[in-house]
Write a protein that holds these residues in place. Structure first.
Motif, PDB file in Angstrom:
ATOM      1  N   PHE A  35     -11.012  33.299  13.219  1.00 42.94           N
ATOM      2  CA  PHE A  35      -9.659  33.090  12.716  1.00 42.94           C
ATOM      3  C   PHE A  35      -8.636  33.863  13.551  1.00 42.94           C
ATOM      4  CE2 PHE A  35     -11.494  32.419   8.191  1.00 42.94           C
ATOM      5  CZ  PHE A  35     -11.674  31.070   8.452  1.00 42.94           C
ATOM      6  N   VAL A  36      -8.966  35.112  13.873  1.00 47.18           N
ATOM      7  CA  VAL A  36      -8.022  35.964  14.598  1.00 47.18           C
ATOM      8  C   VAL A  36      -7.882  35.529  16.057  1.00 47.18           C
ATOM      9  CG1 VAL A  36      -7.594  38.324  15.412  1.00 47.18           C
ATOM     10  CG2 VAL A  36      -8.405  37.935  13.079  1.00 47.18           C
ATOM     11  N   VAL A  82      -7.186  31.300   4.334  1.00 47.67           N
ATOM     12  CA  VAL A  82      -7.724  32.186   5.366  1.00 47.67           C
ATOM     13  C   VAL A  82      -7.321  33.635   5.095  1.00 47.67           C
ATOM     14  CG1 VAL A  82      -7.562  32.792   7.815  1.00 47.67           C
ATOM     15  CG2 VAL A  82      -7.909  30.404   7.133  1.00 47.67           C
ATOM     16  N   SER A  83      -6.074  33.832   4.662  1.00 49.48           N
ATOM     17  CA  SER A  83      -5.600  35.185   4.370  1.00 49.48           C
ATOM     18  C   SER A  83      -6.434  35.843   3.272  1.00 49.48           C
ATOM     19  CB  SER A  83      -4.130  35.138   3.954  1.00 49.48           C
ATOM     20  OG  SER A  83      -3.627  36.428   3.728  1.00 49.48           O
ATOM     21  N   THR A  84      -6.888  35.042   2.308  1.00 47.41           N
ATOM     22  CA  THR A  84      -7.729  35.572   1.235  1.00 47.41           C
ATOM     23  C   THR A  84      -9.032  36.137   1.798  1.00 47.41           C
ATOM     24  OG1 THR A  84      -6.816  33.994  -0.356  1.00 47.41           O
ATOM     25  CG2 THR A  84      -8.940  34.983  -0.903  1.00 47.41           C
ATOM     26  N   PRO A  94      -2.181  44.771  10.665  1.00 47.33           N
ATOM     27  CA  PRO A  94      -0.936  44.061  10.322  1.00 47.33           C
ATOM     28  C   PRO A  94      -0.396  43.237  11.489  1.00 47.33           C
ATOM     29  CG  PRO A  94      -0.875  46.295   9.465  1.00 47.33           C
ATOM     30  CD  PRO A  94      -2.105  46.206  10.328  1.00 47.33           C
ATOM     31  N   GLU A  95      -0.561  43.740  12.716  1.00 47.96           N
ATOM     32  CA  GLU A  95      -0.068  43.020  13.890  1.00 47.96           C
ATOM     33  C   GLU A  95      -0.841  41.724  14.095  1.00 47.96           C
ATOM     34  OE1 GLU A  95       1.040  47.128  13.952  1.00 47.96           O
ATOM     35  OE2 GLU A  95      -0.960  46.221  13.873  1.00 47.96           O
ATOM     36  N   GLU A  96      -2.157  41.775  13.917  1.00 46.53           N
ATOM     37  CA  GLU A  96      -2.976  40.572  14.081  1.00 46.53           C
ATOM     38  C   GLU A  96      -2.639  39.529  13.023  1.00 46.53           C
ATOM     39  OE1 GLU A  96      -7.056  42.472  16.033  1.00 46.53           O
ATOM     40  OE2 GLU A  96      -6.742  42.544  13.866  1.00 46.53           O
ATOM     41  N   LYS A  97      -2.436  39.993  11.802  1.00 45.71           N
ATOM     42  CA  LYS A  97      -2.099  39.072  10.724  1.00 45.71           C
ATOM     43  C   LYS A  97      -0.731  38.432  10.958  1.00 45.71           C
ATOM     44  CE  LYS A  97      -2.756  38.575   5.796  1.00 45.71           C
ATOM     45  NZ  LYS A  97      -3.107  39.244   4.530  1.00 45.71           N
ATOM     46  N   LYS A  98       0.218  39.215  11.462  1.00 47.75           N
ATOM     47  CA  LYS A  98       1.541  38.681  11.780  1.00 47.75           C
ATOM     48  C   LYS A  98       1.446  37.614  12.861  1.00 47.75           C
ATOM     49  CE  LYS A  98       6.132  38.780  11.728  1.00 47.75           C
ATOM     50  NZ  LYS A  98       6.486  37.995  12.913  1.00 47.75           N
ATOM     51  N   LYS A  99       0.564  37.824  13.828  1.00 45.86           N
ATOM     52  CA  LYS A  99       0.383  36.856  14.900  1.00 45.86           C
ATOM     53  C   LYS A  99      -0.132  35.529  14.343  1.00 45.86           C
ATOM     54  CE  LYS A  99      -1.362  38.337  18.756  1.00 45.86           C
ATOM     55  NZ  LYS A  99      -2.328  38.781  19.799  1.00 45.86           N
ATOM     56  N   ILE A 100      -1.085  35.592  13.434  1.00 45.65           N
ATOM     57  CA  ILE A 100      -1.606  34.378  12.809  1.00 45.65           C
ATOM     58  C   ILE A 100      -0.510  33.675  12.024  1.00 45.65           C
ATOM     59  CG2 ILE A 100      -3.210  33.484  11.075  1.00 45.65           C
ATOM     60  CD1 ILE A 100      -5.134  35.724  11.849  1.00 45.65           C
TER      61      ILE A 100
END
Length: 277
Positions: A35-36, A82-84, A94-100
């Motif tokens: 996912f990442v 996916v976030s779940t 947090p940076e990786e999640k923001k990118k997604i």
């Protein structure tokens, strides 16, 4: 120091197959990694009840499985699904999640060809050159006439990849295609820069002399090369090379060759990383 991840669940006896990548995963951490590293795979197809079932039966993650199954009845978006999973595993920074999230937001309203272009752009930006090149090449072969506006940037970016891999003859070919289709100045400058790096100095001068239409662009190339030379002269690498020259002039042959070998090995490793994703 890198983050420490506490592995969750167990290693599956039977993998879960994700056709869009394609890949087989054997644990939830491998799923999160996909996912990442490939946020463009996150679409409606990833919301599969079989995935929730696999996480329960193969990975022993019943609680996560139940959370995912409950989302199917709420009209949940793929990003929430996916976030779940990512939040449960605590996989992302947090940076990786923001990118997604940015990728998913930017994909809204795009057709399939545009999404594939964005995916290849993402791979290029992250220096995954081999994968990006495969994506661009496949897209270029399949683009219909109705999507012809995508061809110039695809060709330009293929030129960028080949230049990054020091394959300047191929870079020349694709930058030229991009320039011929649009007359875009940046593609023209890149075409001549690749040409200059591919040819000998005399051959390049002869080429420019025979093609007066490129005279203006060639001046831009020389200006940029001069600026790049100035940046290099102020760099740490240049200071290191100056020290090597001092070693050699002073007769310190052992230190000279030791540092040369270290530099070569570093550059070889960097090149392998570029061509092996």
């Amino acid at each position: 120091m890198g983050r420490i991840l506490l592995c969750m669940g167990k290693y599956a006896a039977h993998p879960y197959c994700i056709d869009s990548v394609p890949a087989n995963v054997y644990c939830v951490e491998e799923l999160c990694y996909l996912f990442v590293s490939n946020p463009f795979m996150i679409d409606r197809d990833i919301m599969d009840k079989n995935l929730a079932k696999w996480l329960d039966e193969e990975c022993g993650l019943s609680e996560l499985s139940h959370q995912l199954l409950s989302l199917f009845n709420r009209g949940t978006q793929p990003g929430v699904f996916v976030s779940t999973i990512l939040d449960y595993v605590n996989y992302c920074t947090p940076e990786e999640k923001k990118k997604i999230e940015d990728v998913l937001q930017n994909n809204i309203g795009l057709n399939g060809y545009e999404k594939r272009k964005r995916q290849a752009d993402f791979l290029l930006k992250n220096k995954r050159y081999s994968q990006a090149l495969d994506e661009y090449d496949g897209l270029l072969r399949e683009l219909p006439e109705t999507e012809s506006a995508l061809k110039p940037p695809v060709c330009h970016n293929m030129g960028v990849i080949y230049a990054s891999l020091y394959q300047f003859e191929m870079a020349v070919r694709y930058f030229k295609r991009a320039y011929d289709m649009t007359g875009n100045e940046e593609s023209g400058i890149s075409y001549l820069a690749a040409k200059r790096l591919h040819l000998s100095e005399n051959a390049y001068i002869d080429f420019i002399a025979r093609h007066g239409e490129y005279h203006g662009l060639s001046l831009q190339v020389e200006k940029r090369l001069k600026e790049a030379k100035g940046e290099f002269e102020a760099s740490q690498e240049n200071r290191m090379l100056t020290a090597l020259k001092f070693y050699k002039e002073e007769g310190n042959v052992a230190s000279y060759y030791e540092d040369i070998d270290r530099i070569i090995m570093k550059k070889e490793d960097e090149y392998r990383e570029l061509v092996m994703d």
